[in-house]
Write a protein that holds these residues in place. Structure first.
Motif, mmCIF file in Angstrom:
data_model
loop_
_atom_site.group_PDB
_atom_site.id
_atom_site.type_symbol
_atom_site.label_atom_id
_atom_site.label_comp_id
_atom_site.label_asym_id
_atom_site.label_seq_id
_atom_site.Cartn_x
_atom_site.Cartn_y
_atom_site.Cartn_z
ATOM 1 N N ARG A 198 0.933 -1.160 -0.024
ATOM 2 C CA ARG A 198 -0.011 -0.149 0.081
ATOM 3 C C ARG A 198 0.913 1.150 -0.116
ATOM 4 N N ALA B 76 1.391 4.106 -3.197
ATOM 5 C CA ALA B 76 1.436 5.542 -2.993
ATOM 6 C C ALA B 76 2.584 6.125 -3.536
ATOM 7 N N PRO C 191 -2.170 4.929 -5.860
ATOM 8 C CA PRO C 191 -2.752 4.300 -4.590
ATOM 9 C C PRO C 191 -3.941 3.304 -4.873
#
Length: 398
Positions: free
Chosen positions: A258, A262, A267
């Motif tokens: 994750r 980003a 994302p």
């Protein structure tokens, strides 16, 4: 650093007689000497350990593997030489050898004989296949042990034959396990007063590293094979291209992925069903790697590393020796040291590991000249006179 005879390290006060040559045994001696054990290396008069001649440039392997050791010459094939070994054994804690099994017995230096002289003696024996079994007396170099232990089959790319990994890893693993066994035996001796024999085989040291390869076969019929730079079904975890070299990135854990998504400015990838879970990413490993590579190749390596650090994503460049010398983390932890040497102006080499807070090891001197410590050991330890030493030298014993 300058040479010093001052006691240091967790193993100070212990003495090891190192017999054998090349790497599988001597690396064990190096590890012991690094932490303060007095290591007396016994070498053949006139020739010494072949490691003195090894190394790609200026024969620079010997100064590392023989550091902190004392070199004496001794002809182990002669009765007088064997008698001198027995005199030293009476004052030793360890004997280390890596000859082909049966050689020490042929010379009358088997463990039963030496233990009768010194019941507290710990004998460390390193060989290709161990001291017992049908292969015991066969010649066994590190490469053969790596193959038999299963490592060679997994090294390299699946499109090529099995590869050497670029280091003598089988020898070094066997020596490391020999050191571990020696320290276990030392603890046992402290409790009981009894020595014992440590039997470290190269193929078994390699086998110990083979993770779950055996039960994967016996329980599931799966035989692990070469996979190149990737860990199958674990993604993303690979070397990715940049404008000036590859960078390793390990973002396979869900929370890390994750953060990685980003960092990519994507994302939404962390919630995409194709990539949202460990299993999903593993099933689409090649697809995901290609997507990431298209992104990473737009960066300079250091800019990509900085971005990964900013987002808490494990990443690193693939180091070579010049990178090690220049790296600030290496420098802060003193991972490399410069050692005095008679032929080189401050010889760089790796430091002593692991780091101990109360009794750290250290490098006091590089590998010695052949027979450099004959007078100290034979005259000081065994009390031989100058006339005795002259006679032994004349007879080709030392």
């Amino acid at each position: 650093m300058t040479a010093s005879s001052s006691p240091f390290g967790a193993l100070q006060g212990l003495r090891l007689l190192e017999m054998g040559q090349l790497l599988a045994g001597p690396f064990c001696g190096q590890l012991m000497a690094d932490h303060g054990c007095e290591v007396i290396k016994i070498e053949q008069p006139g020739t010494g350990d072949p490691m003195r001649q090894w190394g790609r440039a200026d024969k620079l392997w010997w100064p590392v593997v023989a550091r902190n050791k004392k070199s004496v010459t001794l002809n182990l094939r002669e009765a007088q030489g064997q008698a001198l070994v027995k005199e030293m054994v009476a004052q030793a804690d360890f004997v280390l050898e890596n000859f082909r099994p049966g050689t020490m017995e042929k010379w009358g230096l088997d463990y039963a004989t030496l233990k009768a002289i010194n019941p507290r003696l710990i004998m460390i024996r390193v060989s290709g296949f161990g001291q017992t079994g049908p292969y015991a007396t066969q010649a066994g170099y590190g490469s053969i042990g790596e193959a038999m232990g299963g490592m060679r089959n997994l090294a390299g790319d699946p499109s090529t034959p099995p590869s050497r990994i670029g280091l003598s890893i089988g020898d070094s693993l066997a020596a490391t396990y020999a050191t571990l066994g020696a320290l276990m035996a030392l603890h046992h001796r402290e409790r009981t007063g009894e020595g014992q024999m440590v039997d470290s085989a190269i193929y078994e040291a390699v086998l110990a590293m083979m993770e779950s390869t055996v039960p994967e076969f016996t329980q599931a019929g799966f035989v692990r094979e070469r996979t190149g730079s990737v860990l199958p079904n674990v993604a993303p975890s690979n070397a990715y291209p940049t404008r000036d070299g590859d960078v390793l990135i390990g973002a396979n854990q869900d929370t890390v992925f994750r953060r990685f998504a980003a960092a990519m400015g994507r994302p939404e990838l962390a919630d995409d069903p194709r990539y949202a879970s460990h299993d999903a990413r593993g099933a689409r490993q090649a697809e995901l790697d290609a997507l990431i590579a298209d992104w990473t190749r737009t960066f300079a390596a250091q800019d990509l590393l900085d971005l990964m650090a900013e987002h808490g994503v494990p990443a690193g460049k693939i180091f070579k020796a010049p990178d090690m010398v220049d790296d600030p983390h290496y420098q802060a932890r003193e991972a490399l040291v410069k050692v005095d040497h008679p032929r080189f102006d401050k010889l760089w080499m790796q430091n002593v590991f692991p780091k101990l807070s109360a009794t750290p090891g250290q490098v006091n001197w590089a590998g010695p000249e052949l027979g450099q410590h004959n007078d100290e050991v034979y005259g000081g330890l065994l009390g031989k006179s100058a006339q005795d030493l002259a006679a032994l030298k004349s007879a080709g014993i030392v």
